[in-house]
Scaffold this motif. Structure first.
Motif, PDB file in Angstrom:
ATOM      1  N   GLY A  11       0.785  -1.234   0.000  1.00 53.66           N
ATOM      2  CA  GLY A  11       0.000   0.000   0.000  1.00 53.66           C
ATOM      3  C   GLY A  11       0.811   1.275   0.000  1.00 53.66           C
ATOM      4  O   GLY A  11       0.325   2.322  -0.401  1.00 53.66           O
ATOM      5  N   GLY A  12       2.037   1.186   0.479  1.00 46.72           N
ATOM      6  CA  GLY A  12       2.938   2.327   0.364  1.00 46.72           C
ATOM      7  C   GLY A  12       2.654   3.497   1.281  1.00 46.72           C
ATOM      8  O   GLY A  12       2.963   4.647   0.942  1.00 46.72           O
ATOM      9  N   SER A  13       2.120   3.237   2.494  1.00 46.18           N
ATOM     10  CA  SER A  13       1.880   4.377   3.392  1.00 46.18           C
ATOM     11  C   SER A  13       3.194   4.986   3.874  1.00 46.18           C
ATOM     12  O   SER A  13       3.279   6.206   4.077  1.00 46.18           O
ATOM     13  CB  SER A  13       0.988   3.978   4.572  1.00 46.18           C
ATOM     14  OG  SER A  13       1.620   3.048   5.399  1.00 46.18           O
ATOM     15  N   ASN A  14       4.209   4.172   4.038  1.00 48.16           N
ATOM     16  CA  ASN A  14       5.520   4.726   4.423  1.00 48.16           C
ATOM     17  C   ASN A  14       6.137   5.508   3.267  1.00 48.16           C
ATOM     18  O   ASN A  14       6.736   6.564   3.470  1.00 48.16           O
ATOM     19  CB  ASN A  14       6.453   3.610   4.881  1.00 48.16           C
ATOM     20  CG  ASN A  14       6.076   3.107   6.259  1.00 48.16           C
ATOM     21  OD1 ASN A  14       6.263   3.807   7.246  1.00 48.16           O
ATOM     22  ND2 ASN A  14       5.493   1.916   6.321  1.00 48.16           N
ATOM     23  N   MET A  89       8.544  -6.765   0.310  1.00 48.54           N
ATOM     24  CA  MET A  89       8.302  -8.023   1.002  1.00 48.54           C
ATOM     25  C   MET A  89       9.082  -9.205   0.422  1.00 48.54           C
ATOM     26  O   MET A  89       8.727 -10.352   0.666  1.00 48.54           O
ATOM     27  CB  MET A  89       6.795  -8.316   1.018  1.00 48.54           C
ATOM     28  CG  MET A  89       5.980  -7.249   1.762  1.00 48.54           C
ATOM     29  SD  MET A  89       6.536  -6.914   3.467  1.00 48.54           S
ATOM     30  CE  MET A  89       5.922  -8.383   4.295  1.00 48.54           C
ATOM     31  N   THR A 107      12.653  -0.701   6.841  1.00 52.25           N
ATOM     32  CA  THR A 107      11.835  -0.499   8.032  1.00 52.25           C
ATOM     33  C   THR A 107      11.045  -1.766   8.297  1.00 52.25           C
ATOM     34  O   THR A 107      10.505  -2.389   7.385  1.00 52.25           O
ATOM     35  CB  THR A 107      10.927   0.752   7.915  1.00 52.25           C
ATOM     36  OG1 THR A 107      10.134   0.831   9.089  1.00 52.25           O
ATOM     37  CG2 THR A 107      10.040   0.719   6.701  1.00 52.25           C
ATOM     38  N   HIS A 108      11.026  -2.164   9.581  1.00 52.30           N
ATOM     39  CA  HIS A 108      10.427  -3.446   9.961  1.00 52.30           C
ATOM     40  C   HIS A 108       9.473  -3.228  11.137  1.00 52.30           C
ATOM     41  O   HIS A 108       9.822  -2.532  12.095  1.00 52.30           O
ATOM     42  CB  HIS A 108      11.546  -4.424  10.348  1.00 52.30           C
ATOM     43  CG  HIS A 108      11.033  -5.781  10.689  1.00 52.30           C
ATOM     44  ND1 HIS A 108      10.661  -6.688   9.730  1.00 52.30           N
ATOM     45  CD2 HIS A 108      10.799  -6.378  11.883  1.00 52.30           C
ATOM     46  CE1 HIS A 108      10.227  -7.791  10.317  1.00 52.30           C
ATOM     47  NE2 HIS A 108      10.298  -7.629  11.628  1.00 52.30           N
ATOM     48  N   PRO A 109       8.295  -3.870  11.115  1.00 52.83           N
ATOM     49  CA  PRO A 109       7.297  -3.596  12.145  1.00 52.83           C
ATOM     50  C   PRO A 109       7.445  -4.464  13.405  1.00 52.83           C
ATOM     51  O   PRO A 109       6.507  -5.131  13.822  1.00 52.83           O
ATOM     52  CB  PRO A 109       5.974  -3.870  11.420  1.00 52.83           C
ATOM     53  CG  PRO A 109       6.310  -4.967  10.466  1.00 52.83           C
ATOM     54  CD  PRO A 109       7.735  -4.713  10.030  1.00 52.83           C
ATOM     55  N   GLY A 117      11.129 -11.336   9.761  1.00 54.55           N
ATOM     56  CA  GLY A 117      10.340 -12.031   8.736  1.00 54.55           C
ATOM     57  C   GLY A 117       9.085 -11.288   8.328  1.00 54.55           C
ATOM     58  O   GLY A 117       8.855 -10.140   8.707  1.00 54.55           O
ATOM     59  N   HIS A 166      -1.039  -3.389  13.599  1.00 55.70           N
ATOM     60  CA  HIS A 166      -0.193  -2.950  12.484  1.00 55.70           C
ATOM     61  C   HIS A 166      -0.496  -1.495  12.119  1.00 55.70           C
ATOM     62  O   HIS A 166       0.421  -0.719  11.843  1.00 55.70           O
ATOM     63  CB  HIS A 166      -0.354  -3.876  11.277  1.00 55.70           C
ATOM     64  CG  HIS A 166       0.802  -3.818  10.337  1.00 55.70           C
ATOM     65  ND1 HIS A 166       0.955  -4.691   9.288  1.00 55.70           N
ATOM     66  CD2 HIS A 166       1.876  -2.981  10.272  1.00 55.70           C
ATOM     67  CE1 HIS A 166       2.076  -4.383   8.628  1.00 55.70           C
ATOM     68  NE2 HIS A 166       2.644  -3.352   9.199  1.00 55.70           N
ATOM     69  N   LYS A 170       2.170   1.444  12.172  1.00 54.74           N
ATOM     70  CA  LYS A 170       2.479   2.227  10.958  1.00 54.74           C
ATOM     71  C   LYS A 170       2.437   3.736  11.205  1.00 54.74           C
ATOM     72  O   LYS A 170       3.170   4.487  10.560  1.00 54.74           O
ATOM     73  CB  LYS A 170       1.518   1.847   9.835  1.00 54.74           C
ATOM     74  CG  LYS A 170       1.865   0.528   9.171  1.00 54.74           C
ATOM     75  CD  LYS A 170       1.228   0.513   7.803  1.00 54.74           C
ATOM     76  CE  LYS A 170       0.838  -0.850   7.338  1.00 54.74           C
ATOM     77  NZ  LYS A 170       0.132  -0.760   6.046  1.00 54.74           N
ATOM     78  N   GLU A 173       5.700   4.265  12.594  1.00 53.79           N
ATOM     79  CA  GLU A 173       6.702   3.899  11.596  1.00 53.79           C
ATOM     80  C   GLU A 173       6.932   5.009  10.571  1.00 53.79           C
ATOM     81  O   GLU A 173       8.066   5.284  10.179  1.00 53.79           O
ATOM     82  CB  GLU A 173       6.232   2.618  10.893  1.00 53.79           C
ATOM     83  CG  GLU A 173       7.264   1.998   9.974  1.00 53.79           C
ATOM     84  CD  GLU A 173       6.803   0.643   9.455  1.00 53.79           C
ATOM     85  OE1 GLU A 173       5.585   0.388   9.396  1.00 53.79           O
ATOM     86  OE2 GLU A 173       7.687  -0.157   9.080  1.00 53.79           O
TER      87      GLU A 173
END
Ligand code: GAR
Length: 205
Positions: A11-14, A89, A107-109, A117, A166, A170, A173
């Protein structure tokens, strides 16, 4: 001004947060291109900001290594100072990592080394921990194992679903990735020098 290629899969929110930050003339970085491994919805953000994009689909290649070589060629065509994986991903093949790291961040959640992973948010919920968060790190040849640059904690709330958690991650993030990029551009975070001989070590011939 630091030039950046951003890689996305979803989705590309970052990505959008980075594009919005970089739209300010005072921001010390520019997004020169966006790359994807699929027809990702987030590519629309690039288009909305007039940033060119490219897609390199793995199924079009005989193997992961040749896919990675084409992705690398597309990235390098923009001569970026930094490559940012923002919800990309797929595991990047060794030649890609060797050519770009340490100027290759992700960037990793989750709070790495916890929950690496593709299912970090689900895994943190399943583990029953009280808090998780966000990590921005240098990409190395492992999966989410590279040196940590920035981390921020996000509490897990009673009744959180994977989606809820999540989404809350985000929000944090987006702020963390934008400030990490700003810090790198202003050299408040100094990435190590590239190991220029690494490729030779990997491909002894
Ligand atoms: C982000 O939370 C990112 O950390 C995660 O995917 C999401 C992408 O959101 N990445 C990973 O899980 C990588 N292992 P976005 O497309 O809205 O920016």
């Amino acid at each position: 001004v630091l030039s950046i290629v951003v890689l996305i899969s979803g989705g590309g929110s970052n990505l959008r947060a980075l594009l919005e930050a970089a739209a300010d003339a005072n921001f010390p970085a520019r997004i020169v291109a966006v790359g994807s491994d699929n027809d990702a919805p987030g590519l629309e953000h690039a288009e909305a900001f007039g940033v060119p994009s490219f897609t390199v689909v793995p199924t079009a290649f005989a193997d992961r290594a040749s896919w990675g070589d084409e992705l690398l060629a597309q990235v390098e065509a923009w001569s970026p100072d930094l490559v940012v994986c923002a919800g990309f991903m797929r595991i990047l093949p060794p030649r890609f990592v060797a050519a770009l790291s340490p100027n290759l961040i992700n960037t990793h959640p989750a709070l790495l080394p916890a929950f690496p992973g593709a299912h970090a948010v689900r895994d943190a919920l399943a583990a029953g921990v009280a808090e998780t968060g966000v990590t921005v790190h240098i990409v190395d040849e492992g999966v989410d194992t590279g040196p940590v640059l920035v981390q921020r904690v996000v509490p897990i709330l009673a009744g959180d679903t994977e989606f809820d958690l999540h989404e809350r991650i985000k929000i944090v993030e987006r702020d963390v990735i934008v400030s990490a990029v700003e810090s790198i551009a202003e050299r408040r975070i100094v990435l190590p020098e590239p190991a220029r001989n690494r490729q030779h070590q990997e491909n002894p011939s």
